[in-house]
Design an enzyme around this catalytic site. Structure first.
Site, PDB file in Angstrom:
ATOM      1  N   TRP A 185      -6.994  -4.613 -28.006  1.00  0.00           N
ATOM      2  CA  TRP A 185      -7.275  -4.507 -27.302  1.00  0.00           C
ATOM      3  C   TRP A 185      -7.497  -2.919 -26.182  1.00  0.00           C
ATOM      4  O   TRP A 185      -5.968  -2.388 -26.548  1.00  0.00           O
ATOM      5  CB  TRP A 185      -7.528  -5.513 -25.991  1.00  0.00           C
ATOM      6  CG  TRP A 185      -8.284  -5.368 -24.803  1.00  0.00           C
ATOM      7  CD1 TRP A 185      -9.989  -4.469 -24.785  1.00  0.00           C
ATOM      8  CD2 TRP A 185      -7.978  -4.487 -23.442  1.00  0.00           C
ATOM      9  NE1 TRP A 185     -10.246  -3.903 -23.342  1.00  0.00           N
ATOM     10  CE2 TRP A 185      -8.677  -3.952 -22.749  1.00  0.00           C
ATOM     11  CE3 TRP A 185      -6.730  -4.329 -22.993  1.00  0.00           C
ATOM     12  CZ2 TRP A 185      -8.529  -3.253 -21.636  1.00  0.00           C
ATOM     13  CZ3 TRP A 185      -5.923  -4.035 -21.547  1.00  0.00           C
ATOM     14  CH2 TRP A 185      -7.613  -4.118 -21.084  1.00  0.00           C
ATOM     15  N   GLU A 226     -11.357  -6.716 -30.250  1.00  0.00           N
ATOM     16  CA  GLU A 226     -11.688  -6.514 -28.280  1.00  0.00           C
ATOM     17  C   GLU A 226     -12.638  -5.524 -27.743  1.00  0.00           C
ATOM     18  O   GLU A 226     -11.969  -4.801 -27.141  1.00  0.00           O
ATOM     19  CB  GLU A 226     -10.449  -7.495 -27.804  1.00  0.00           C
ATOM     20  CG  GLU A 226     -11.645  -8.280 -26.145  1.00  0.00           C
ATOM     21  CD  GLU A 226     -10.692  -8.546 -25.458  1.00  0.00           C
ATOM     22  OE1 GLU A 226      -8.887  -8.484 -25.615  1.00  0.00           O
ATOM     23  OE2 GLU A 226     -10.560  -9.440 -24.793  1.00  0.00           O
ATOM     24  N   LYS A 228     -15.199  -4.547 -24.857  1.00  0.00           N
ATOM     25  CA  LYS A 228     -15.213  -4.830 -23.304  1.00  0.00           C
ATOM     26  C   LYS A 228     -16.131  -4.096 -22.625  1.00  0.00           C
ATOM     27  O   LYS A 228     -16.772  -2.595 -23.256  1.00  0.00           O
ATOM     28  CB  LYS A 228     -13.607  -3.930 -22.879  1.00  0.00           C
ATOM     29  CG  LYS A 228     -14.009  -3.951 -21.087  1.00  0.00           C
ATOM     30  CD  LYS A 228     -12.257  -4.723 -20.540  1.00  0.00           C
ATOM     31  CE  LYS A 228     -12.112  -4.728 -19.247  1.00  0.00           C
ATOM     32  NZ  LYS A 228     -10.783  -5.301 -18.601  1.00  0.00           N
ATOM     33  N   ASP A 259     -14.370 -11.668 -25.978  1.00  0.00           N
ATOM     34  CA  ASP A 259     -13.831 -12.290 -24.238  1.00  0.00           C
ATOM     35  C   ASP A 259     -15.242 -12.823 -23.354  1.00  0.00           C
ATOM     36  O   ASP A 259     -16.219 -11.593 -22.753  1.00  0.00           O
ATOM     37  CB  ASP A 259     -13.178 -11.159 -23.541  1.00  0.00           C
ATOM     38  CG  ASP A 259     -12.619 -11.483 -22.506  1.00  0.00           C
ATOM     39  OD1 ASP A 259     -11.140 -11.055 -22.426  1.00  0.00           O
ATOM     40  OD2 ASP A 259     -12.681 -11.564 -21.682  1.00  0.00           O
ATOM     41  N   HIS A 262     -16.600 -10.047 -20.596  1.00  0.00           N
ATOM     42  CA  HIS A 262     -17.033  -8.472 -21.058  1.00  0.00           C
ATOM     43  C   HIS A 262     -18.125  -8.374 -21.335  1.00  0.00           C
ATOM     44  O   HIS A 262     -18.186  -7.575 -22.244  1.00  0.00           O
ATOM     45  CB  HIS A 262     -15.747  -8.453 -22.504  1.00  0.00           C
ATOM     46  CG  HIS A 262     -14.734  -8.401 -21.665  1.00  0.00           C
ATOM     47  ND1 HIS A 262     -13.190  -8.084 -22.691  1.00  0.00           N
ATOM     48  CD2 HIS A 262     -13.746  -8.388 -21.114  1.00  0.00           C
ATOM     49  CE1 HIS A 262     -12.036  -7.651 -23.004  1.00  0.00           C
ATOM     50  NE2 HIS A 262     -12.155  -8.396 -20.913  1.00  0.00           N
ATOM     51  N   HIS A 286     -11.530 -15.341 -26.371  1.00  0.00           N
ATOM     52  CA  HIS A 286     -11.190 -14.982 -25.858  1.00  0.00           C
ATOM     53  C   HIS A 286     -11.465 -15.754 -23.899  1.00  0.00           C
ATOM     54  O   HIS A 286     -12.644 -15.042 -23.608  1.00  0.00           O
ATOM     55  CB  HIS A 286     -10.897 -13.627 -24.872  1.00  0.00           C
ATOM     56  CG  HIS A 286      -9.309 -13.181 -25.107  1.00  0.00           C
ATOM     57  ND1 HIS A 286      -8.559 -12.165 -25.417  1.00  0.00           N
ATOM     58  CD2 HIS A 286      -8.510 -13.764 -26.256  1.00  0.00           C
ATOM     59  CE1 HIS A 286      -7.383 -12.030 -26.322  1.00  0.00           C
ATOM     60  NE2 HIS A 286      -7.178 -12.931 -26.431  1.00  0.00           N
ATOM     61  N   ASP A 294     -15.812  -9.248 -13.827  1.00  0.00           N
ATOM     62  CA  ASP A 294     -14.458  -9.656 -15.042  1.00  0.00           C
ATOM     63  C   ASP A 294     -13.541  -9.971 -14.524  1.00  0.00           C
ATOM     64  O   ASP A 294     -12.701  -9.464 -15.055  1.00  0.00           O
ATOM     65  CB  ASP A 294     -14.345  -8.363 -16.333  1.00  0.00           C
ATOM     66  CG  ASP A 294     -12.892  -8.665 -16.973  1.00  0.00           C
ATOM     67  OD1 ASP A 294     -13.363  -9.720 -17.668  1.00  0.00           O
ATOM     68  OD2 ASP A 294     -13.235  -7.582 -18.746  1.00  0.00           O
ATOM     69  N   ASP A 296     -11.458 -12.800 -14.398  1.00  0.00           N
ATOM     70  CA  ASP A 296     -10.007 -13.634 -15.240  1.00  0.00           C
ATOM     71  C   ASP A 296     -10.097 -14.577 -14.806  1.00  0.00           C
ATOM     72  O   ASP A 296      -8.879 -15.186 -14.542  1.00  0.00           O
ATOM     73  CB  ASP A 296      -9.154 -12.748 -15.348  1.00  0.00           C
ATOM     74  CG  ASP A 296      -9.338 -11.308 -16.814  1.00  0.00           C
ATOM     75  OD1 ASP A 296      -9.661 -12.071 -17.884  1.00  0.00           O
ATOM     76  OD2 ASP A 296      -9.386 -10.913 -16.363  1.00  0.00           O
ATOM     77  N   ASP A 326      -7.362 -16.556 -22.101  1.00  0.00           N
ATOM     78  CA  ASP A 326      -7.188 -15.445 -21.551  1.00  0.00           C
ATOM     79  C   ASP A 326      -7.518 -15.113 -20.376  1.00  0.00           C
ATOM     80  O   ASP A 326      -9.109 -15.131 -19.762  1.00  0.00           O
ATOM     81  CB  ASP A 326      -8.371 -14.262 -22.525  1.00  0.00           C
ATOM     82  CG  ASP A 326      -7.877 -12.476 -21.730  1.00  0.00           C
ATOM     83  OD1 ASP A 326      -6.561 -12.873 -20.305  1.00  0.00           O
ATOM     84  OD2 ASP A 326      -8.281 -11.780 -22.617  1.00  0.00           O
TER      85      ASP A 326
HETATM   86  C1  RNT Z   1      -8.856  -7.619 -20.739  1.00  0.00           C
HETATM   87  C2  RNT Z   1      -8.770  -7.632 -22.297  1.00  0.00           C
HETATM   88  C3  RNT Z   1      -7.080  -8.191 -22.927  1.00  0.00           C
HETATM   89  C4  RNT Z   1      -6.369  -8.856 -21.116  1.00  0.00           C
HETATM   90  C5  RNT Z   1      -4.642  -8.886 -22.325  1.00  0.00           C
HETATM   91  C6  RNT Z   1      -3.595  -9.332 -21.399  1.00  0.00           C
HETATM   92  O1  RNT Z   1      -9.756  -7.053 -20.568  1.00  0.00           O
HETATM   93  O2  RNT Z   1      -9.745  -9.058 -22.138  1.00  0.00           O
HETATM   94  O3  RNT Z   1      -7.496  -9.642 -23.723  1.00  0.00           O
HETATM   95  O4  RNT Z   1      -6.951  -9.923 -20.868  1.00  0.00           O
HETATM   96  O5  RNT Z   1      -4.153  -7.842 -23.151  1.00  0.00           O
HETATM   97 ZN    ZN Z   2      -9.617 -10.539 -23.423  1.00  0.00          ZN
END
Ligand code: RNT
Ligand code: ZN
Length: 419
Positions: A185, A226, A228, A259, A262, A286, A294, A296, A326
């Site tokens: 990523w 990955e 985003k 993810d 994302h 993820h 986003d 987390d 994640d």
């Molecule tokens: C970032 C991505 C990635 C991170 C990691 C820590 O937006 O989701 O996967 O969470 O690199």
């Molecule tokens: Zn991620």
């Protein structure tokens, strides 16, 4: 017979009414290994002990005491969490979570020695491992660009980082007899509208091709990329967007990493899965939770997570879906964050295995759409919690709110004493 066993017996009867076999659902749940993200424990800071600042896409907020400051502390915290998580799992590292540094060796030269204690630790505990290169928190992330940077020298550094971590992943896979997923990523993008959207994408494509040019055994390594939508500071343009990554993954036969944070909040990951599975061999999920963006947050048992689990298990492609957590919340106890989030994915998977899916399909096949809705809603009332508690009991893992007593004790004895 104790209360958990009694409740389980009744639950088996209830599910039985819908033709669902609970013991086979438990066996299926037991066969799933989730990749637990080590970076929840150190707030994605890593252990390189350099002056690099955290830059690019990983915004951790909160200052709950107890962040792991060393790989040893992180392993001890993971061990605590794993005691409260039933099943056999994997641990996923970010490449800056090294055991040690070697003089004059930067990220473009990392090898398996940088992670040897992790690997020995995982082996003694029966864990498997995954690893992701870290294309952020480093001075060579210049103007927010890594693999798509216009300067060949900067790109070269990051390409070599990707190559070196791929080799580490393959070594891990060989050691554990199970392919390590190596997820790429990159945070590259622009805060404001770029004049040229195309060139960085062509450069990213070439850099990825270079990273993947070395042939490594598929039985030990799975490459993922990955996508985003945006990040803080890169709101207008992300080089590795979904369209870019999906196309690349299909063309080059890589895993696509999806993810949950994302995408635009109105997009549905559960709906995407079957669409992607028509065109991809394998995917990496993820598992995260965005709140308005986003952000987390820790995964909770919401419709999105339940849907992700259902769509992963309903058809015959569960062995093509890799689960990796994640998220990173530093405002709450980090061990609780692991235990709650991983547990929620397991509960969602259990719920999916217990779904009266055959009956739902029968109703749909007869165009009985009111019956389908009625059954979907009835299924929500079935005693999932009783089955989960039984699963924890059989795995000798504490379940329920009492888990917090164990976590609080570790917090008082260990975490609060960290500087
Ligand atoms: C970032 C991505 C990635 C991170 C990691 C820590 O937006 O989701 O996967 O969470 O690199
Ligand atoms: Zn991620």
């Amino acid at each position: 017979m104790n209360v958990v066993e009694k409740a389980y017996e009744i639950a088996c009867e209830k599910y039985g009414e819908y033709g669902v076999d609970v013991s086979s659902a438990l066996a299926r749940l037991d066969s799933i290994s989730i990749s637990i993200h080590a970076w929840q424990g150190d707030d994605v800071v890593g252990f390189e002990k350099t002056d690099h600042n955290l830059t690019g896409g990983c915004q951790v907020t909160g200052n709950c005491p107890g962040r792991a400051r060393t790989a040893d502390e992180l392993r001890s915290d993971l061990e605590m969490a794993l005691k409260l998580i039933p099943g056999r799992h994997r641990v996923c590292l970010q490449a800056h979570q090294v055991d040690r540094m070697f003089k004059g060796v930067d990220r473009d030269g990392y090898d398996v020695q940088h992670f040897s204690e992790w690997i020995d630790w995982a082996e003694t505990r029966g864990l498997k491992m995954d690893i992701a290169p870290a294309f952020y928190s480093h001075r060579n992330l210049d103007n927010g660009m890594s693999l798509s940077h216009p300067d060949r020298e900067i790109r070269k550094f990051w390409i070599n980082h990707g190559k070196s971590i791929r080799r580490v992943a393959a070594k891990m896979g060989e050691r554990f007899g199970s392919p390590s997923v190596c997820n790429v990523w990159v945070p590259d993008g622009f805060k404001d509208a770029p004049a040229d959207r195309y060139s960085p994408r062509l450069r990213l494509q070439d850099s990825l091709d270079e990273i993947f040019s070395e042939t490594l055994p598929r039985e030990y390594l799975r490459d993922a990329i990955e996508s985003k939508l945006f990040g803080i500071g890169v709101e207008s343009y992300t080089v590795g967007s979904h369209d870019f990554c999906l196309g690349y993954a299909v063309k080059r036969k890589k895993l696509l990493c999806i993810d949950s944070g994302h995408f635009h909040p109105t997009e549905s990951i559960p709906d995407k899965l079957s669409a992607l599975m028509c065109h991809l061999d394998e995917i990496l999920l993820h598992v995260s939770r965005g709140v308005r963006w986003d952000s987390d947050h820790v995964a909770v048992l919401n419709d999105e997570l339940l849907g992700i689990a259902q769509e992963s298990v309903r058809y015959d492609y569960l062995n093509r879906v890799n689960f990796c957590m994640d998220y990173f919340d530093a405002s709450i106890n980090r061990i609780a964050a692991w235990v709650i989030g991983v547990g929620n994915l397991q509960k969602a998977l259990l719920n999916a295995f217990l779904e009266p899916h055959k009956k739902l399909c029968e109703l749909e096949g007869k165009w009985d759409l009111s019956g389908r809705l009625a059954l979907q809603e009835e299924a929500k009332m079935l005693p999932l919690g009783a089955v989960w508690e039984y699963y924890c009991l059989k795995n000798n893992v504490q379940s329920g709110f009492a888990v917090m007593d164990v976590i609080r004790k570790y917090e008082a004895d260990i975490l609060k004493k960290r500087g």
